[in-house]
Write a protein that holds these residues in place. Structure first.
Motif, PDB file in Angstrom:
ATOM      1  N   ARG A   1     -21.056 -15.457 -14.912  1.00  0.00           N
ATOM      2  CA  ARG A   1     -21.920 -14.829 -13.912  1.00  0.00           C
ATOM      3  C   ARG A   1     -21.448 -15.246 -12.524  1.00  0.00           C
ATOM      4  N   LEU A   2     -21.531 -14.325 -11.569  1.00  0.00           N
ATOM      5  CA  LEU A   2     -20.959 -14.576 -10.251  1.00  0.00           C
ATOM      6  C   LEU A   2     -21.625 -15.762  -9.559  1.00  0.00           C
ATOM      7  N   LYS A   3     -22.958 -15.921  -9.726  1.00  0.00           N
ATOM      8  CA  LYS A   3     -23.633 -17.040  -9.060  1.00  0.00           C
ATOM      9  C   LYS A   3     -23.188 -18.381  -9.651  1.00  0.00           C
ATOM     10  N   VAL A   4     -22.831 -18.406 -10.940  1.00  0.00           N
ATOM     11  CA  VAL A   4     -22.332 -19.627 -11.559  1.00  0.00           C
ATOM     12  C   VAL A   4     -20.873 -19.854 -11.170  1.00  0.00           C
ATOM     13  N   ALA A   5     -20.096 -18.769 -11.124  1.00  0.00           N
ATOM     14  CA  ALA A   5     -18.693 -18.877 -10.699  1.00  0.00           C
ATOM     15  C   ALA A   5     -18.603 -19.440  -9.285  1.00  0.00           C
ATOM     16  N   ALA A   6     -19.558 -19.072  -8.434  1.00  0.00           N
ATOM     17  CA  ALA A   6     -19.564 -19.600  -7.059  1.00  0.00           C
ATOM     18  C   ALA A   6     -19.759 -21.110  -7.052  1.00  0.00           C
ATOM     19  N   LEU A   7     -20.553 -21.621  -7.996  1.00  0.00           N
ATOM     20  CA  LEU A   7     -20.738 -23.069  -8.100  1.00  0.00           C
ATOM     21  C   LEU A   7     -19.461 -23.746  -8.572  1.00  0.00           C
ATOM     22  N   HIS A   8     -18.752 -23.115  -9.499  1.00  0.00           N
ATOM     23  CA  HIS A   8     -17.453 -23.656  -9.935  1.00  0.00           C
ATOM     24  C   HIS A   8     -16.510 -23.760  -8.741  1.00  0.00           C
ATOM     25  N   ALA A   9     -16.414 -22.660  -7.994  1.00  0.00           N
ATOM     26  CA  ALA A   9     -15.503 -22.627  -6.842  1.00  0.00           C
ATOM     27  C   ALA A   9     -15.870 -23.701  -5.834  1.00  0.00           C
ATOM     28  N   GLY A  10     -17.168 -23.903  -5.624  1.00  0.00           N
ATOM     29  CA  GLY A  10     -17.607 -24.899  -4.673  1.00  0.00           C
ATOM     30  C   GLY A  10     -17.183 -26.308  -5.051  1.00  0.00           C
ATOM     31  N   ARG A  11     -17.134 -26.594  -6.338  1.00  0.00           N
ATOM     32  CA  ARG A  11     -16.681 -27.919  -6.782  1.00  0.00           C
ATOM     33  C   ARG A  11     -15.239 -28.170  -6.341  1.00  0.00           C
ATOM     34  N   PHE A  12     -14.396 -27.183  -6.575  1.00  0.00           N
ATOM     35  CA  PHE A  12     -12.984 -27.356  -6.189  1.00  0.00           C
ATOM     36  C   PHE A  12     -12.855 -27.511  -4.681  1.00  0.00           C
ATOM     37  N   SER A  13     -13.587 -26.712  -3.928  1.00  0.00           N
ATOM     38  CA  SER A  13     -13.494 -26.787  -2.471  1.00  0.00           C
ATOM     39  C   SER A  13     -13.947 -28.148  -1.960  1.00  0.00           C
ATOM     40  N   ARG A  14     -15.079 -28.645  -2.469  1.00  0.00           N
ATOM     41  CA  ARG A  14     -15.595 -29.942  -2.011  1.00  0.00           C
ATOM     42  C   ARG A  14     -14.670 -31.089  -2.400  1.00  0.00           C
ATOM     43  N   ALA A  15     -13.912 -30.917  -3.488  1.00  0.00           N
ATOM     44  CA  ALA A  15     -12.984 -31.968  -3.931  1.00  0.00           C
ATOM     45  C   ALA A  15     -11.669 -31.933  -3.160  1.00  0.00           C
ATOM     46  N   GLY A  16     -11.536 -30.980  -2.245  1.00  0.00           N
ATOM     47  CA  GLY A  16     -10.316 -30.877  -1.458  1.00  0.00           C
ATOM     48  C   GLY A  16      -9.192 -30.128  -2.141  1.00  0.00           C
ATOM     49  N   VAL A  17      -9.494 -29.459  -3.241  1.00  0.00           N
ATOM     50  CA  VAL A  17      -8.483 -28.646  -3.938  1.00  0.00           C
ATOM     51  C   VAL A  17      -8.340 -27.332  -3.185  1.00  0.00           C
ATOM     52  N   ARG A  18      -7.127 -26.995  -2.817  1.00  0.00           N
ATOM     53  CA  ARG A  18      -6.893 -25.772  -2.050  1.00  0.00           C
ATOM     54  C   ARG A  18      -6.181 -24.685  -2.846  1.00  0.00           C
ATOM     55  N   HIS A  19      -5.497 -25.070  -3.923  1.00  0.00           N
ATOM     56  CA  HIS A  19      -4.775 -24.093  -4.739  1.00  0.00           C
ATOM     57  C   HIS A  19      -5.149 -24.353  -6.193  1.00  0.00           C
ATOM     58  N   VAL A  20      -5.832 -23.379  -6.819  1.00  0.00           N
ATOM     59  CA  VAL A  20      -6.348 -23.532  -8.174  1.00  0.00           C
ATOM     60  C   VAL A  20      -5.585 -22.616  -9.125  1.00  0.00           C
ATOM     61  N   ALA A  21      -5.218 -23.147 -10.277  1.00  0.00           N
ATOM     62  CA  ALA A  21      -4.675 -22.323 -11.355  1.00  0.00           C
ATOM     63  C   ALA A  21      -5.826 -21.929 -12.267  1.00  0.00           C
ATOM     64  N   ASP A  22      -6.092 -20.639 -12.366  1.00  0.00           N
ATOM     65  CA  ASP A  22      -7.116 -20.123 -13.284  1.00  0.00           C
ATOM     66  C   ASP A  22      -6.381 -19.698 -14.547  1.00  0.00           C
TER      67      ASP A  22
END
Length: 395
Positions: free
Chosen positions: A83-104
């Motif tokens: 779900r998009l609202k849950v995916a946004a929470l996933h993305a936020g974790r990576f951003s807050r951790a300083g990850v700038r390039h993610v492999a999906d």
């Protein structure tokens, strides 16, 4: 959807026809709709592909909202998509951790990659299935910092990439039917590969919420997520995207509000006690995270029976992590006597909630032969190991 169907769908004629269709109406005369499109000169294979996509887009609104109207889907891809609202929470974790390039890795139709790209993360998305990879590429076209590969997760070069997200395939489609893969060892990519990456970099892994808890690595954060009462996923987090000191979490999302219960380990169950004036049903995320004891202690409640996920108390409390019921009356647990008790009260509509009893609510409802204008809710469970039937009302 096979390759030839996708090619037709992605043609200018196919996309124009799809986007020009009215909103999908499940009650519409599909035979007439097909006939009308055929009269307009559209080939039958294109008509079938377009109508299939229109149906999937309507179904996808629950997960993607208005974005669904401009996306493409496969049946299996939509079933597994976040779900998009849950995916946004996933993305936020990576951003807050300083990850700038993610492999999906195993991106499916691209739902999580879409959420990551929307907050300006660079994404390398890989999908082993050719058709699904093409669908993801279409869905992610608006985002210039996303690259989609038709590649197995295990073969993606991770140089320059500082985090990974994996949603292993847990469904297969054959003959138009989508089925779940029951054995976690058969997921693609494998859990060994996914968890192994977690030893090297920040990694999140999405699993089904009913996944055997024994597969969760000891050092990872495990977060169960429910959305509007539906338990939707287990997220297993490693490295910088895992939160220090948290090993168990229950995230409860209702509407636009999110509340979380966290702990450093499974919580010890609360003591068992007699039935109070209120009964509480913990949210599925709390149950799977095994945080029922913490919930009980925080609200002055206790277990109704050992090993059964109902709490009880003598005072009402309001919590996002449980649904509450006022106990109105004890009813006979014996089915014949229960039928007589409900008939005496004129109950014709009955909600049946149950835990710890071997009964099919739909079959029981039929056997009770309900008649009358009244509505009621009953809870079938155990109190200190004994069967009980409780007439309750929602708080």
């Amino acid at each position: 959807m096979d390759r030839s169907e996708l090619v037709e769908l992605l043609s200018p004629e196919g996309l124009t026809l799809l986007d020009g269709l009215p909103d999908w109406d499940s009650k519409a005369d599909i035979v007439k709709t097909v006939a009308d499109l055929r009269k307009q000169g559209h080939p039958p294979t294109l008509v079938a592909a377009v109508l299939s996509q229109a149906k999937l887009r309507a179904k996808a609104e629950a997960k993607f909202g208005p974005f669904a109207s401009r996306m493409l889907f496969t049946e299996a891809g939509l079933e597994q998509a976040t779900r998009l609202k849950v995916a946004a929470l996933h993305a936020g974790r990576f951003s807050r951790a300083g990850v700038r390039h993610v492999a999906d890795l195993g991106c499916g139709i691209g739902g999580d990659a879409l959420a990551m790209a929307a907050i300006d993360l660079e994404v390398t998305a890989a999908e082993a299935d050719e058709v699904t990879a093409a669908v993801a590429a279409y869905n992610l076209t608006p985002f210039p910092r996303v690259r989609v590969l038709h590649e197995q997760a295990e073969h993606v070069a991770l140089g320059g990439i500082d985090g990974a997200w994996l949603d292993p395939a847990r469904r297969t489609t054959a003959g138009g039917t989508t089925t779940r893969i029951a054995d976690a060892s058969a997921y693609s990519p494998s859990l060994d590969f996914a968890f192994g990456l977690g030893e090297r970099m920040p990694v999140g892994v999405k699993l089904g919420p009913g996944t055997d808890r024994d597969v969760i690595p000891a050092g990872a954060e495990a977060q169960w997520v429910s959305v509007d009462g539906d338990l939707v996923e287990l997220g297993v987090w490693f490295g910088a995207v895992a939160r220090p000191g948290i090993r168990r979490a229950a995230l409860v999302i209702r509407g636009d509000a999110a509340q979380e219960l966290t702990a450093d380990a499974d919580s010890e169950d609360a003591p068992v006690g007699p039935l109070g004036e209120y009964v509480y049903e913990p949210d599925g995320a709390v149950i799977r995270a095994r945080l029922i004891g913490d919930l009980a202690r925080a609200n002055g409640a206790w277990m109704l029976s050992s090993g059964i996920a109902y709490l009880t108390s003598d005072t009402a409390f309001d919590s996002p992590f449980a649904r509450g019921f006022r106990v109105l009356e004890r009813l006979p647990a014996d089915e014949r006597q229960l039928r007589q008790a409900l008939a005496a009260r004129g109950v014709g509509t009955l909600e049946i909630k149950k835990r710890g009893v071997d009964v099919d609510p739909a079959q029981l409802r039929t056997r009770l032969k309900l008649k009358g204008a009244a509505s009621a809710t009953i809870v079938l469970t155990r109190e200190s190991g004994r069967h009980v039937a409780l007439l309750v009302e929602r708080l």
